[in-house]
Design a protein around this motif. Structure first.
Motif, PDB file in Angstrom:
ATOM      1  N   SER A 134       0.766  -1.046  -0.001  1.00  0.00           N
ATOM      2  CA  SER A 134       0.051  -0.226   0.007  1.00  0.00           C
ATOM      3  C   SER A 134       0.753   1.079   0.022  1.00  0.00           C
ATOM      4  O   SER A 134       1.849   1.455   0.987  1.00  0.00           O
ATOM      5  N   GLY A 177       1.554   5.507  -1.358  1.00  0.00           N
ATOM      6  CA  GLY A 177       1.238   6.826  -1.826  1.00  0.00           C
ATOM      7  C   GLY A 177       2.352   7.530  -2.483  1.00  0.00           C
ATOM      8  O   GLY A 177       3.443   7.338  -2.249  1.00  0.00           O
ATOM      9  N   SER A 193      -2.235   5.053  -3.510  1.00  0.00           N
ATOM     10  CA  SER A 193      -3.054   6.246  -3.573  1.00  0.00           C
ATOM     11  C   SER A 193      -2.359   7.387  -3.950  1.00  0.00           C
ATOM     12  O   SER A 193      -0.810   7.568  -3.959  1.00  0.00           O
ATOM     13  N   SER A 194      -2.980   8.380  -4.300  1.00  0.00           N
ATOM     14  CA  SER A 194      -2.268   9.830  -4.689  1.00  0.00           C
ATOM     15  C   SER A 194      -3.069  10.870  -4.153  1.00  0.00           C
ATOM     16  O   SER A 194      -4.499  10.867  -3.924  1.00  0.00           O
ATOM     17  N   GLU A 234      -2.357  -1.462  -3.626  1.00  0.00           N
ATOM     18  CA  GLU A 234      -3.158  -0.403  -3.334  1.00  0.00           C
ATOM     19  C   GLU A 234      -2.359   0.900  -3.284  1.00  0.00           C
ATOM     20  O   GLU A 234      -1.499   0.969  -2.770  1.00  0.00           O
ATOM     21  N   LEU A 246      -1.308  12.149   2.448  1.00  0.00           N
ATOM     22  CA  LEU A 246      -0.483  10.848   2.459  1.00  0.00           C
ATOM     23  C   LEU A 246       0.463  10.661   3.578  1.00  0.00           C
ATOM     24  O   LEU A 246       0.870   9.568   3.977  1.00  0.00           O
TER      25      LEU A 246
END
Length: 311
Positions: free
Chosen positions: A94, A96, A125-126, A123, A132
């Motif tokens: 996970s 970012g 994210s941004s 997974e 973040l």
């Protein structure tokens, strides 16, 4: 003393509150308080200064916190090693990524990673740096690649590098594509500025105040796709990292210009929980990202050398 007490203590230090530590650890606040009292009794010293607003480590507590991080990191490394040994490379990552690198660098690294490691779940994210960093601190993300505006207890930041930027403008602005510019010698710019959380923002503002960048008007913009579309439809400009400039070289609605002066750089760091090392899948994804970043930087330097030699 057991690992539970150590985990409770570290969480309390990082959250600044026994109740917040309880939420993070999915237990009760009285339970955390009881364990901290027992730990202080065992060590014979006060580890926290307690106030109505929460807790802060005493000098002894800060020193003990550093030792506890080392213990938790060693335990985590041992668990990761055993998991890798039992199952080979599998598990989950996970992570970012700041919006710019997520758009321009990450896709190529992800394509390689998913092809080579089909058993690893991802997974990605941004979003904003603040969000973040917070997710990394809470353990929701294994790591974050982006900008680290200020120190954050419980997180480590390893600098990746300082990278060049360029000017992207709508074609209405009239710049010749890839002509190197001194920003104090062109007509004042209508300039898009990044948010205050962006590490480039204070450098640009300092250059404006010092006369190194002449501006007619500014606008604040956090949304990268919207900002690029806005620039392409107007005579506005935006100072952006080279990796985004590379992506726009084929866009006939904008021009990209290397900046000769002032010298501006954007800082990028790997940010991860201090008490937990990267798992092997996380480390490999990060390594692939860095390799792609290095490849694109070399491409930009080659293009820049050609532009400077022909100017």
């Amino acid at each position: 003393m057991d690992l539970r007490q150590i985990r409770y203590f570290v969480a309390a230090c990082e959250e600044g509150s026994l109740s917040a530590a309880a939420v993070r650890l999915n237990c009760t606040a009285p339970g955390v308080s009881q364990q901290m009292t027992a730990l202080e009794g065992r060590l014979g010293t006060s580890l926290f200064e307690r106030t109505p607003r929460g807790v802060t480590p005493t000098p002894a507590g800060r020193r003990f916190y550093d030792r506890c991080l080392a213990v938790l990191k060693a335990v985590s490394e041992a668990e990761i090693e055993i998991e890798d040994f039992k199952a080979g490379l599998c598990g989950s990552v996970s992570a970012g990524f700041a919006p710019g690198v997520a758009k321009a660098i990450l896709p190529q690294a992800l394509a390689r990673f998913t092809r080579e490691f089909p058993r690893v779940d991802l997974e990605i994210s941004s979003g904003s740096a603040d969000a973040l960093v917070s997710a990394t601190s809470s353990g929701t993300l294994d790591f974050f690649v982006g900008q680290f505006a200020k120190a954050h207890i419980g997180l480590s930041a390893n600098p990746i590098g300082r990278y060049p930027v360029a000017l992207i403008s709508g074609v209405r602005r009239g710049f010749m594509p890839m002509k190197p510019l001194r920003l104090d010698s062109v007509a004042p710019l209508k300039l898009v500025l990044p948010s205050a959380a962006n590490s480039l923002r204070p450098k640009i503002e300092e250059a404006i105040q010092g006369g190194a960048i002449a501006v007619e008007r500014t606008i604040l913009m956090d949304n990268l796709p919207a900002g690029l579309e806005f620039v392409s439809q107007t005579d506005w400009s935006w100072i952006l990292p080279y990796w985004l400039c590379l992506k726009e070289l084929g866009n006939e609605r904008v021009t990209v210009n290397p900046i000769v002066d002032p010298t501006l750089r954007v800082d990028v760091a790997l940010i991860f929980p201090a008490q937990r090392p990267l798992s092997r899948p996380s480390q490999l994804l990060y390594d692939y990202f860095c390799q792609e970043l290095q490849r694109t930087e070399s491409e930009w330097q080659r293009i820049m050398a050609g532009a400077l030699s022909s100017s």
